[in-house]
Write a protein that holds these residues in place. Structure first.
Motif: not given
Length: 463
Positions: A129, A133, A138-139, A363, A390-391, A405-408, A411
């Motif tokens: 994680d 970030k 993302p992972c 992930h 965040g999702v 998810p595409d977040g760092p 996500g």
């Protein structure tokens, strides 16, 4: 495309700066581009400065803090002690969490099968994680990319002695959009039934699996087998034959009776029979798998890929079933899936944790080619989705899938107020229990090395 739009699409603060100095864009445009870049983290200089833990649902969420103000989250598997993680704090302070594999190799000696792996894996997840970030990815991308954009899930469904009630519970899952089903059932269905079981009288502890299956002395009679067949047939009639239906939680009985039961259930075309005997009895799994036509599955309590290997090499199972919070974390579980695929074996994922464990598994599943389906224990918890931000919500769409998810990193971020309120509802003081200080673990030391070498004192004497 206009010059301003081009620079925005690049998303690089450095390029924006060069463009501004070259007179290509205004200072305001350059600042807008810089604002889209994560400048709070220098990954090469990132260091772990603290580890804290809070209760959440049936397990514990772990938080790693850093010298650059970013935090990463992991999860200590349900039913495990937070001590499994806290004892490792002194061993990771000062480490760069982006070196995930290095840290995991340093710590994995302290993990074990079942819940004993909880601490090592929670740290591994939190490092992924943090790395995501820090680098802004993302992972799943760090694991090599995606094979799929959404993850199929099934909702664990508690059992009932009434097959019609069991069928209705499963039917409701299907009506909610689930495309894969699993039910809990086992020899406990036969308790109180005349002549359904033969077992050492008074030994009720055997029914809950208090001793390994080969030592229980429990045997299923032909009358008992017929009862279980009628039960599964009634469930199938309610949910239909066109949807995968797996079965779990059989209880303890001898391998010979596991074979009898598996053969009796062959006509119902089940997706798999899960953990009928302990995972460590590889040769018995070979006997079981070769005796029936229903896929055989195990693995939720196995730690590390090398302990799955005997099952793979002997073709003892049809599908492996790691729980990422036990098997070794994101990278190790992907390796397990890849190893299974080399042996022609699929991978399902066990998951009975909070959204932190859920998205760690999401992930991993996205990045593993032979993934089939993932368990989700939190479907009936009305506050489950609110634990993170965040999702998109709901976390599971109406079609029985969780979007990747595409977040760092994972996500997600924790919704701290919801977790604190959850603690209050359980009569616990969040001021004391929500990520309290753990300074007492900062300096614990031990010579963890497992091989001998010349000591510093001996070196001084010989130089």
């Amino acid at each position: 495309m206009k010059r301003r739009e081009l620079l925005k699409s690049l998303g690089l603060g450095a390029v924006a700066g060069v463009a501004f100095r070259s007179g290509l864009v205004s200072e305001a445009d350059a600042e807008e581009v810089r604002g889209r870049v994560n400048t709070n983290s220098e990954p090469s200089k990132l260091r772990i400065t603290d580890m804290r833990v809070t209760r959440c649902l049936g397990g514990h969420i772990l938080r790693l803090d850093t010298n650059q103000g970013i935090s990463g989250y992991g999860e200590i598997r349900d039913g495990a002690s937070p001590t499994y993680a806290l004892m490792l704090k002194s061993r990771v302070l000062g480490e760069n969490p982006c070196n995930v594999d290095k840290i995991f190799r340093k710590l994995k000696q302290f993990g074990g099968h079942g819940r004993q792996a909880g601490g090592v894996v929670a740290i591994e997840i939190a490092c992924w994680d943090l790395a995501g970030k820090a680098w802004g990815v993302p992972c799943w991308q760090m694991l090599g990319g995606k094979f799929r954009d959404r993850i199929r899930v099934y909702a664990d469904t508690p059992g009932s002695r009434d097959p019609k009630a069991m069928g209705q519970r499963l039917k409701q899952r299907r009506e909610k959009g689930f495309t894969f089903l699993k039910m809990d059932m086992g020899v406990s269905l036969l308790r109180g039934m005349e002549d359904g079981l033969t077992y050492p009288q008074g030994a009720y502890r055997y029914f809950g699996g208090s001793v390994p299956a080969p030592f229980s002395g429990i045997r299923i009679t032909d009358k008992g087998l017929k009862k279980i067949q009628e039960y599964v047939g009634a469930v199938r009639d309610v949910v239909g034959w066109d949807i995968p239906l797996a079965a779990d939680h059989f209880g303890s009985f001898l391998i010979e009776d596991a074979i009898k039961l598996a053969q009796a259930l062959d006509p119902f075309n089940l997706a798999w029979l899960e953990d009928m005997i302990p995972w460590s009895y590889t040769d018995d799994y070979v006997r079981l798998k070769n005796s029936c036509k229903t896929p055989i599955l195990t693995g939720e309590d196995i730690y590390l890929k090398e302990n799955f290997l005997p099952l793979f090499e002997k073709k003892a199972i049809s599908i492996c079933h790691p729980d990422l919070a036990t098997s070794g974390g994101l990278l190790e579980t992907k390796k397990i899936g890849d190893l299974a695929m080399e042996h022609g074996i699929g991978m399902a994922l066990h998951m009975a944790g909070s959204p932190v464990a859920l998205f760690a598994a999401v992930h991993c599943a996205a990045a593993t080619e032979n993934f089939l389906v993932m368990e989700h224990h939190g479907v009936d918890n009305l506050t489950y989705d609110d634990l993170v931000t965040g999702v998109p919500k709901p976390l599971m769409g109406k079609d029985g899938f969780v979007p990747v998810p595409d977040g760092p990193g994972l996500g997600i971020e924790l919704n701290e107020e919801v977790i604190k309120e959850s603690l209050r509802r359980r009569g616990r003081d969040p001021e004391k229990l929500f990520f309290p200080p753990t300074d007492e673990w900062n300096t614990e030391r031990s010579m963890d090395r497992q091989w001998s070498r010349v000591s510093r004192a001996e070196n001084r004497d010989t130089v």
